[in-house]
Design a protein around this motif. Structure first.
Motif, short mmCIF file in Angstrom:
data_model
loop_
_atom_site.label_atom_id
_atom_site.label_comp_id
_atom_site.label_asym_id
_atom_site.label_seq_id
_atom_site.Cartn_x
_atom_site.Cartn_y
_atom_site.Cartn_z
N GLU A 87 0.83 -1.21 0.00
CA GLU A 87 0.00 0.00 0.00
C GLU A 87 0.86 1.26 0.00
OE1 GLU A 87 -0.17 -2.48 1.99
OE2 GLU A 87 -2.19 -3.34 2.01
N GLU A 88 1.89 1.24 0.83
CA GLU A 88 2.72 2.43 0.98
C GLU A 88 3.44 2.79 -0.32
OE1 GLU A 88 3.23 1.15 5.62
OE2 GLU A 88 4.90 0.86 4.23
N VAL A 89 3.89 1.76 -1.02
CA VAL A 89 4.58 2.03 -2.28
C VAL A 89 3.59 2.58 -3.31
CG1 VAL A 89 5.78 0.96 -4.23
CG2 VAL A 89 6.41 0.36 -1.89
N GLU A 90 2.40 2.01 -3.33
CA GLU A 90 1.37 2.52 -4.25
C GLU A 90 1.06 3.99 -3.95
OE1 GLU A 90 -1.73 -0.27 -5.67
OE2 GLU A 90 0.18 -0.28 -6.78
N LYS A 91 0.97 4.28 -2.65
CA LYS A 91 0.60 5.63 -2.21
C LYS A 91 1.63 6.68 -2.64
CE LYS A 91 -0.16 8.23 2.09
NZ LYS A 91 -0.13 8.13 3.57
N TRP A 92 2.89 6.39 -2.41
CA TRP A 92 3.93 7.40 -2.65
C TRP A 92 4.56 7.30 -4.04
CZ3 TRP A 92 3.95 11.05 0.88
CH2 TRP A 92 3.58 10.76 2.20
N SER A 93 4.50 6.13 -4.63
CA SER A 93 5.26 5.84 -5.86
C SER A 93 6.59 6.59 -5.93
CB SER A 93 4.43 6.06 -7.12
OG SER A 93 3.93 7.35 -7.18
N PRO A 94 7.52 6.17 -5.07
CA PRO A 94 8.84 6.81 -5.00
C PRO A 94 9.72 6.39 -6.17
CG PRO A 94 8.79 4.92 -3.55
CD PRO A 94 7.41 5.02 -4.15
N ASP A 95 10.82 7.09 -6.33
CA ASP A 95 11.81 6.68 -7.33
C ASP A 95 12.71 5.58 -6.78
OD1 ASP A 95 11.06 8.78 -9.23
OD2 ASP A 95 11.95 10.14 -7.77
N LEU B 221 10.74 -6.80 -0.24
CA LEU B 221 11.14 -6.68 -1.65
C LEU B 221 10.19 -7.48 -2.54
CD1 LEU B 221 13.11 -5.98 -3.94
CD2 LEU B 221 14.51 -7.92 -3.22
N LYS B 222 9.89 -8.72 -2.14
CA LYS B 222 8.99 -9.55 -2.94
C LYS B 222 7.63 -8.87 -3.10
CE LYS B 222 11.02 -13.95 -1.54
NZ LYS B 222 10.82 -15.18 -0.76
N LYS B 223 7.12 -8.35 -1.98
CA LYS B 223 5.81 -7.70 -2.03
C LYS B 223 5.84 -6.49 -2.96
CE LYS B 223 4.01 -9.12 2.46
NZ LYS B 223 3.49 -8.66 3.77
N ILE B 224 6.93 -5.74 -2.90
CA ILE B 224 7.05 -4.57 -3.77
C ILE B 224 7.02 -5.01 -5.23
CG2 ILE B 224 8.62 -2.77 -4.57
CD1 ILE B 224 9.64 -2.59 -1.65
N ARG B 225 7.77 -6.05 -5.54
CA ARG B 225 7.86 -6.47 -6.94
C ARG B 225 6.55 -7.04 -7.46
NH1 ARG B 225 11.05 -3.11 -8.40
NH2 ARG B 225 13.27 -3.35 -7.99
N GLU B 226 5.69 -7.44 -6.54
CA GLU B 226 4.37 -7.93 -6.99
C GLU B 226 3.52 -6.79 -7.52
OE1 GLU B 226 2.63 -10.06 -3.72
OE2 GLU B 226 4.17 -11.64 -3.80
N VAL B 227 3.75 -5.59 -6.99
CA VAL B 227 2.90 -4.47 -7.42
C VAL B 227 3.65 -3.45 -8.26
CG1 VAL B 227 1.37 -4.72 -5.43
CG2 VAL B 227 3.34 -3.16 -5.31
N ASN B 228 4.98 -3.49 -8.23
CA ASN B 228 5.73 -2.43 -8.91
C ASN B 228 7.11 -2.96 -9.30
OD1 ASN B 228 7.45 -0.21 -9.44
ND2 ASN B 228 6.08 1.15 -8.29
N THR B 229 7.37 -3.00 -10.60
CA THR B 229 8.67 -3.51 -11.05
C THR B 229 9.61 -2.38 -11.44
OG1 THR B 229 7.83 -3.74 -13.29
CG2 THR B 229 7.69 -5.68 -11.89
N GLU B 230 9.09 -1.15 -11.36
CA GLU B 230 9.87 -0.01 -11.83
C GLU B 230 10.73 0.64 -10.75
OE1 GLU B 230 10.67 1.49 -14.73
OE2 GLU B 230 9.92 -0.48 -15.35
N VAL B 231 10.16 0.76 -9.56
CA VAL B 231 10.85 1.47 -8.49
C VAL B 231 12.19 0.78 -8.20
CG1 VAL B 231 9.61 0.12 -6.74
CG2 VAL B 231 10.66 2.30 -6.11
#
Lengths: 210, 210
Positions: free
Chosen positions: A41-49, A66-76
């Motif tokens: 959720e936090e990564v979705e909210k802020w979409s940081p670089d 890290l795994k959870k992040i990569r499930e929703v965002n492969t760019e950051v």
DNA sequence: GACATTTTAACATATTTATGTGATTTTACC
DNA sequence: GGTAAAATCACATAAATATGTTAAAATGTC
């Protein structure tokens, strides 16, 4: 402006990182958290670089984060932070799509350089981590392709054995008599120095014959 | 004083490197060669601290050169130089014990830093190379350890199958009746969804069950 | 054309494997 | 103490595999 989110359980280090980054031109900390429990959720909210991610944290640790992040965002860009250059963690982190791996003792100047490097598509690693990585490569055994001089047809038959075909199935697959299959397999056994189907299959895997 | 030997076929670049390194405090070029044809003897003769090795050279190229070096000397730090970040070469070089991998466009200042880094046990890579390396890691499939819930005994039996044992041999190895072996194996087949010994062996390898 | 290798095939037979159906004992757990 | 899972063993039978011997085409090479 490079926008950063920090995950780090130690309050002192978290604050120190935040001050360093916020105090530097072109960098800004959007948020910092003491664990990864809601990382998605936090990564979705802020979409940081860039995300700075401590490996050792209570609750959801950095690797799971890290795994959870990569499930929703492969760019950051995710930079892993750790105290030790622990072999196993390094491997797991890189395999799961970390963009870099830094020791916490990295100097402030270098750290900023590494963060910038990551945003530009680089893969910053501290020297000792890079050395670990190279060692991992050297463990990978060379395809020792010991050559048993199997003929083309024999290789084909062995492949079918490995795929679980019976003699009868091989015969019909290759449009030859079952006795021919037998004679090929006999030859294969001679060349591989085995005397059963499963040994041949095992050897095919072990020696990466196919 | 860091003592360097250079392998580089392009005369201009070779001269440029030599002048850069000789002109820097604490660095010295012992020799430079335009190919690796006699690399083993040359390395023995000079026993340098660091070797700068171009990948693309006529005759014995850099990769072969690296192999030859490692046959006689595992201590000297070898930094590979290349124009491109070619995936395959990077992999091969690292697997063969290169200590670092640099693009030729690396700035003089960085290059000296990298050379020093290598002598201190680091593994210098330019950013784009490091990115390549990370990508290679992500290709490596996770040990997908799908669990078939084999019991301890069943695992033991499967191991013996993989090692090429017949039912009879397994029975005598485990001090049980051959009928017991049969019944274990039947259960194993059920759990793995196979119906022959060689399929079970193949599955054990594919799924890294052992 | 002579030669070696590969591919094809047949016949015979002993051994091994796969499958089914049962049953007893041991072990672990609630 | 009951229950479930695991490990043990037996008997039977059909199918598949391993091994031996032999040999005719096909293929490629010098």
């Amino acid at each position: 402006m490079i926008r950063v989110v920090i995950y780090e359980d130690n309050p002192q280090f978290r604050e120190g990182l935040t001050m360093l980054i916020n105090g530097s031109d072109g960098f800004s900390v959007l948020a910092s958290y003491k664990n990864c429990n809601n990382v998605a959720e936090e990564v979705e909210k802020w979409s940081p670089d860039v995300i700075l991610m401590d490996i050792n944290m209570p609750g959801t640790d950095g690797l799971e984060g890290l795994k959870k992040i990569r499930e929703v965002n492969t760019e950051v860009k995710v930079l892993m932070l750790t105290v030790f250059d622990d072999n196993k963690n390094v491997f797991e982190a890189l395999r799961n799509g970390a963009n870099g791996y830094l020791l916490k003792k990295t100097s402030p100047a270098k750290l900023l350089e590494y963060i910038q490097d990551a945003t530009l598509g680089g893969a910053p690693m501290t020297s000792s981590i890079a050395t670990q990585v190279l060692k991992m490569f050297q463990v990978i055994p060379q395809t020792k392709n010991q050559d048993y001089c199997l003929s083309e047809r024999e290789t084909e038959v062995l492949q079918l054995l490995v795929d679980g075909y019976s003699y009868k199935m091989i015969a019909s697959e290759l449009f030859i008599a079952i006795d021919t299959v037998r004679s090929h397999i006999k030859k294969i056994y001679e060349k591989l120095h085995v005397n059963s189907k499963s040994e041949a299959v095992a050897k095919a895997f072990k020696d990466k014959l196919l």
